[in-house]
Design a protein around this motif. Structure first.
Motif, PDB file in Angstrom:
ATOM      1  N   THR A   1       0.820  -1.223   0.000  1.00  0.00           N
ATOM      2  CA  THR A   1       0.000   0.000   0.000  1.00  0.00           C
ATOM      3  C   THR A   1       0.846   1.261   0.000  1.00  0.00           C
ATOM      4  OG1 THR A   1      -0.119  -0.134   2.410  1.00  0.00           O
ATOM      5  CG2 THR A   1      -1.919  -1.150   1.167  1.00  0.00           C
ATOM      6  N   ASP A   2       2.131   1.128   0.374  1.00  0.00           N
ATOM      7  CA  ASP A   2       3.003   2.311   0.365  1.00  0.00           C
ATOM      8  C   ASP A   2       3.596   2.586  -1.019  1.00  0.00           C
ATOM      9  OD1 ASP A   2       4.762   0.226   0.164  1.00  0.00           O
ATOM     10  OD2 ASP A   2       5.966   0.767   1.914  1.00  0.00           O
ATOM     11  N   GLY A   3       3.233   1.724  -2.008  1.00  0.00           N
ATOM     12  CA  GLY A   3       3.719   1.917  -3.369  1.00  0.00           C
ATOM     13  C   GLY A   3       4.962   1.130  -3.698  1.00  0.00           C
ATOM     14  N   ASN A   4       5.445   0.264  -2.786  1.00  0.00           N
ATOM     15  CA  ASN A   4       6.648  -0.524  -3.022  1.00  0.00           C
ATOM     16  C   ASN A   4       6.265  -1.919  -3.503  1.00  0.00           C
ATOM     17  OD1 ASN A   4       9.405  -0.983  -3.151  1.00  0.00           O
ATOM     18  ND2 ASN A   4       9.621  -1.441  -0.953  1.00  0.00           N
ATOM     19  N   LEU A   5       6.872  -2.352  -4.638  1.00  0.00           N
ATOM     20  CA  LEU A   5       6.657  -3.704  -5.170  1.00  0.00           C
ATOM     21  C   LEU A   5       7.781  -4.593  -4.640  1.00  0.00           C
ATOM     22  CD1 LEU A   5       4.988  -5.517  -7.162  1.00  0.00           C
ATOM     23  CD2 LEU A   5       6.726  -4.917  -8.889  1.00  0.00           C
ATOM     24  N   VAL A   6       7.415  -5.690  -3.949  1.00  0.00           N
ATOM     25  CA  VAL A   6       8.427  -6.552  -3.319  1.00  0.00           C
ATOM     26  C   VAL A   6       8.187  -8.006  -3.701  1.00  0.00           C
ATOM     27  CG1 VAL A   6       8.810  -5.014  -1.346  1.00  0.00           C
ATOM     28  CG2 VAL A   6       7.062  -6.821  -1.188  1.00  0.00           C
ATOM     29  N   ILE A   7       9.290  -8.790  -3.614  1.00  0.00           N
ATOM     30  CA  ILE A   7       9.224 -10.246  -3.817  1.00  0.00           C
ATOM     31  C   ILE A   7       9.775 -10.898  -2.551  1.00  0.00           C
ATOM     32  CG2 ILE A   7       9.999 -12.206  -5.206  1.00  0.00           C
ATOM     33  CD1 ILE A   7      10.374 -10.295  -7.546  1.00  0.00           C
ATOM     34  N   THR A   8       8.948 -11.724  -1.922  1.00  0.00           N
ATOM     35  CA  THR A   8       9.334 -12.386  -0.670  1.00  0.00           C
ATOM     36  C   THR A   8       9.320 -13.901  -0.846  1.00  0.00           C
ATOM     37  OG1 THR A   8       7.026 -12.328   0.070  1.00  0.00           O
ATOM     38  CG2 THR A   8       8.457 -10.517   0.770  1.00  0.00           C
ATOM     39  N   ASP A   9      10.081 -14.598   0.038  1.00  0.00           N
ATOM     40  CA  ASP A   9      10.123 -16.063  -0.023  1.00  0.00           C
ATOM     41  C   ASP A   9       9.062 -16.676   0.872  1.00  0.00           C
ATOM     42  OD1 ASP A   9      11.056 -15.813   2.568  1.00  0.00           O
ATOM     43  OD2 ASP A   9      13.122 -16.420   2.115  1.00  0.00           O
ATOM     44  N   GLU A  10       9.136 -18.002   1.059  1.00  0.00           N
ATOM     45  CA  GLU A  10       8.134 -18.733   1.833  1.00  0.00           C
ATOM     46  C   GLU A  10       8.142 -18.373   3.311  1.00  0.00           C
ATOM     47  OE1 GLU A  10      11.845 -21.321   1.532  1.00  0.00           O
ATOM     48  OE2 GLU A  10      10.705 -19.941   0.263  1.00  0.00           O
ATOM     49  N   ASN A  11       9.248 -17.733   3.773  1.00  0.00           N
ATOM     50  CA  ASN A  11       9.340 -17.313   5.176  1.00  0.00           C
ATOM     51  C   ASN A  11       9.040 -15.832   5.366  1.00  0.00           C
ATOM     52  OD1 ASN A  11      10.239 -19.910   6.104  1.00  0.00           O
ATOM     53  ND2 ASN A  11      12.243 -19.449   5.217  1.00  0.00           N
ATOM     54  N   GLY A  12       8.643 -15.156   4.292  1.00  0.00           N
ATOM     55  CA  GLY A  12       8.313 -13.746   4.381  1.00  0.00           C
ATOM     56  C   GLY A  12       9.502 -12.813   4.276  1.00  0.00           C
ATOM     57  N   VAL A  13      10.668 -13.346   3.908  1.00  0.00           N
ATOM     58  CA  VAL A  13      11.870 -12.529   3.783  1.00  0.00           C
ATOM     59  C   VAL A  13      11.868 -11.853   2.420  1.00  0.00           C
ATOM     60  CG1 VAL A  13      14.403 -12.548   3.783  1.00  0.00           C
ATOM     61  CG2 VAL A  13      13.129 -14.068   5.335  1.00  0.00           C
ATOM     62  N   VAL A  14      12.138 -10.535   2.403  1.00  0.00           N
ATOM     63  CA  VAL A  14      12.161  -9.777   1.150  1.00  0.00           C
ATOM     64  C   VAL A  14      13.462 -10.055   0.412  1.00  0.00           C
ATOM     65  CG1 VAL A  14      12.167  -7.476   0.125  1.00  0.00           C
ATOM     66  CG2 VAL A  14      10.696  -7.972   2.109  1.00  0.00           C
ATOM     67  N   HIS A  15      13.379 -10.502  -0.851  1.00  0.00           N
ATOM     68  CA  HIS A  15      14.543 -10.769  -1.680  1.00  0.00           C
ATOM     69  C   HIS A  15      14.731  -9.708  -2.787  1.00  0.00           C
ATOM     70  CE1 HIS A  15      15.706 -14.930  -0.358  1.00  0.00           C
ATOM     71  NE2 HIS A  15      14.488 -14.837   0.192  1.00  0.00           N
ATOM     72  N   TRP A  16      13.670  -8.963  -3.060  1.00  0.00           N
ATOM     73  CA  TRP A  16      13.776  -7.940  -4.121  1.00  0.00           C
ATOM     74  C   TRP A  16      12.751  -6.851  -3.860  1.00  0.00           C
ATOM     75  CZ3 TRP A  16      10.416  -5.874  -7.668  1.00  0.00           C
ATOM     76  CH2 TRP A  16      10.985  -5.108  -8.703  1.00  0.00           C
ATOM     77  N   SER A  17      13.084  -5.588  -4.252  1.00  0.00           N
ATOM     78  CA  SER A  17      12.161  -4.474  -4.074  1.00  0.00           C
ATOM     79  C   SER A  17      12.353  -3.474  -5.213  1.00  0.00           C
ATOM     80  CB  SER A  17      12.421  -3.777  -2.725  1.00  0.00           C
ATOM     81  OG  SER A  17      11.723  -2.559  -2.637  1.00  0.00           O
ATOM     82  N   SER A  18      11.245  -2.817  -5.622  1.00  0.00           N
ATOM     83  CA  SER A  18      11.309  -1.781  -6.666  1.00  0.00           C
ATOM     84  C   SER A  18      11.730  -0.432  -6.103  1.00  0.00           C
ATOM     85  CB  SER A  18       9.949  -1.647  -7.355  1.00  0.00           C
ATOM     86  OG  SER A  18       8.968  -1.177  -6.430  1.00  0.00           O
ATOM     87  N   HIS A  19      11.714  -0.298  -4.785  1.00  0.00           N
ATOM     88  CA  HIS A  19      12.110   0.945  -4.097  1.00  0.00           C
ATOM     89  C   HIS A  19      11.269   2.144  -4.567  1.00  0.00           C
ATOM     90  CE1 HIS A  19      15.559  -1.112  -2.341  1.00  0.00           C
ATOM     91  NE2 HIS A  19      15.868  -1.564  -3.578  1.00  0.00           N
ATOM     92  N   THR A  20      10.001   1.877  -4.716  1.00  0.00           N
ATOM     93  CA  THR A  20       9.076   2.951  -5.120  1.00  0.00           C
ATOM     94  C   THR A  20       8.109   3.204  -3.981  1.00  0.00           C
ATOM     95  OG1 THR A  20       7.660   1.262  -6.147  1.00  0.00           O
ATOM     96  CG2 THR A  20       9.209   2.432  -7.571  1.00  0.00           C
ATOM     97  N   LEU A  21       7.984   4.480  -3.602  1.00  0.00           N
ATOM     98  CA  LEU A  21       7.077   4.859  -2.526  1.00  0.00           C
ATOM     99  C   LEU A  21       6.100   5.908  -3.071  1.00  0.00           C
ATOM    100  CD1 LEU A  21       9.562   5.126   0.488  1.00  0.00           C
ATOM    101  CD2 LEU A  21       8.006   3.236  -0.071  1.00  0.00           C
ATOM    102  N   SER A  22       4.859   5.481  -3.238  1.00  0.00           N
ATOM    103  CA  SER A  22       3.838   6.397  -3.759  1.00  0.00           C
ATOM    104  C   SER A  22       2.467   5.855  -3.406  1.00  0.00           C
ATOM    105  CB  SER A  22       3.968   6.549  -5.276  1.00  0.00           C
ATOM    106  OG  SER A  22       2.971   7.405  -5.786  1.00  0.00           O
ATOM    107  N   GLU A  23       1.710   6.647  -2.702  1.00  0.00           N
ATOM    108  CA  GLU A  23       0.373   6.205  -2.288  1.00  0.00           C
ATOM    109  C   GLU A  23      -0.526   6.046  -3.511  1.00  0.00           C
ATOM    110  OE1 GLU A  23      -3.181   7.576   0.801  1.00  0.00           O
ATOM    111  OE2 GLU A  23      -1.331   8.743   0.591  1.00  0.00           O
ATOM    112  N   GLY A  24      -1.215   4.911  -3.583  1.00  0.00           N
ATOM    113  CA  GLY A  24      -2.121   4.646  -4.693  1.00  0.00           C
ATOM    114  C   GLY A  24      -1.439   4.022  -5.895  1.00  0.00           C
TER     115      GLY A  24
END
Length: 247
Positions: free
Chosen positions: A165-188
């Motif tokens: 919801t903060d505008g960041n696109l992330v990829i997480t594994d089966e344990n919820g650990v973030v492995h990749w992020s788009s580093h984008t912050l934008s509401e909506g």
């Protein structure tokens, strides 16, 4: 001539006219020092000698010398002495053999416990490794056009792509650990895997915040692979973009 006076006879006449014998006292022989003094010396010697011997024995005992039992003659066969000797010899020997036995009995127990713990740990680790290695990870294929709104996600049984919801696109594994992020912050903001093969994050004004730069590849697919990597594949199977999240 006048006769010398007659010596008195030893016998006298009793009033009854019977002759009696005169008792002559016998001589008493006494040494030069006197009999009483001799007896006194003997008595004093008899009292002083044991006292001196006792004092000497007491002083010898205090100085660590021989004691009275050591000075007394020992009997050739003494049951009490044999028992005393046996008790003093047997007890230390028993203690010497008892202590190592108790120690040696505890050491195998500790060793067995440590071995059991180690074996349990190894078995648990091996079981976890076996379970992880035998788990069948699935592959998820996403075709365009596919939209992820704020808070939405798409996933396989191993990896998950989430549009936060903060505008960041992330990829997480089966344990919820973030492995990749788009580093984008934008509401909506929202993410779109387009039909031309491009994966894009747009803000609320439809402005591009991030993209995979894989446009002009119609029919390309967004694939969540079973090795954990997320890629954009062309129609001929070439990797056009990869998140590098395999593990």
């Amino acid at each position: 001539m006048a006769r010398p006076p007659a010596e008195p006879a030893d016998d006298t006449v009793s009033p009854r006219g019977l002759p009696t014998q005169r008792l002559t006292p016998k001589p008493i022989f006494v040494d030069a020092s006197g009999g009483r003094r001799r007896r006194l010396r003997i008595l004093v010697a008899a009292l002083v000698t044991p006292a001196v011997a006792y004092v000497a024995l007491l002083v010898s005992t205090l100085l660590g010398g021989p004691t009275l039992p050591a000075l007394l003659p020992q009997r050739a066969k003494s049951t009490g002495a044999d028992k005393l000797t046996t008790s003093h010899v047997t007890e230390p020997l028993t203690n010497q053999h008892t202590t190592p036995t108790a120690k040696s009995a505890s050491e195998p127990a500790l060793s067995t416990k440590a071995s059991t713990t180690k074996a349990t740990t190894m078995a648990s680790t091996k079981a976890s490794t076996t379970k992880a290695s035998t788990k069948q990870w699935s592959t998820r294929v996403i075709q365009g056009t596919y939209v992820l709104g704020p808070g939405e996600s798409v996933a396989s049984n191993r990896m998950r792509i989430t549009m936060r919801t903060d505008g960041n696109l992330v990829i997480t594994d089966e344990n919820g650990v973030v492995h990749w992020s788009s580093h984008t912050l934008s509401e909506g903001a929202h993410a779109v895997f387009q039909g031309d093969g491009n994966f894009v994050v747009y803000n609320a004004s439809q402005e591009t915040l991030w993209s995979s730069n894989t446009a002009e590849n119609p029919g390309a697919e967004l694939v969540i692979q079973n090795d954990g990597n997320v890629v954009v594949l062309s129609t001929d199977g070439r990797a056009l973009w990869a998140a590098g999240t395999e593990h």
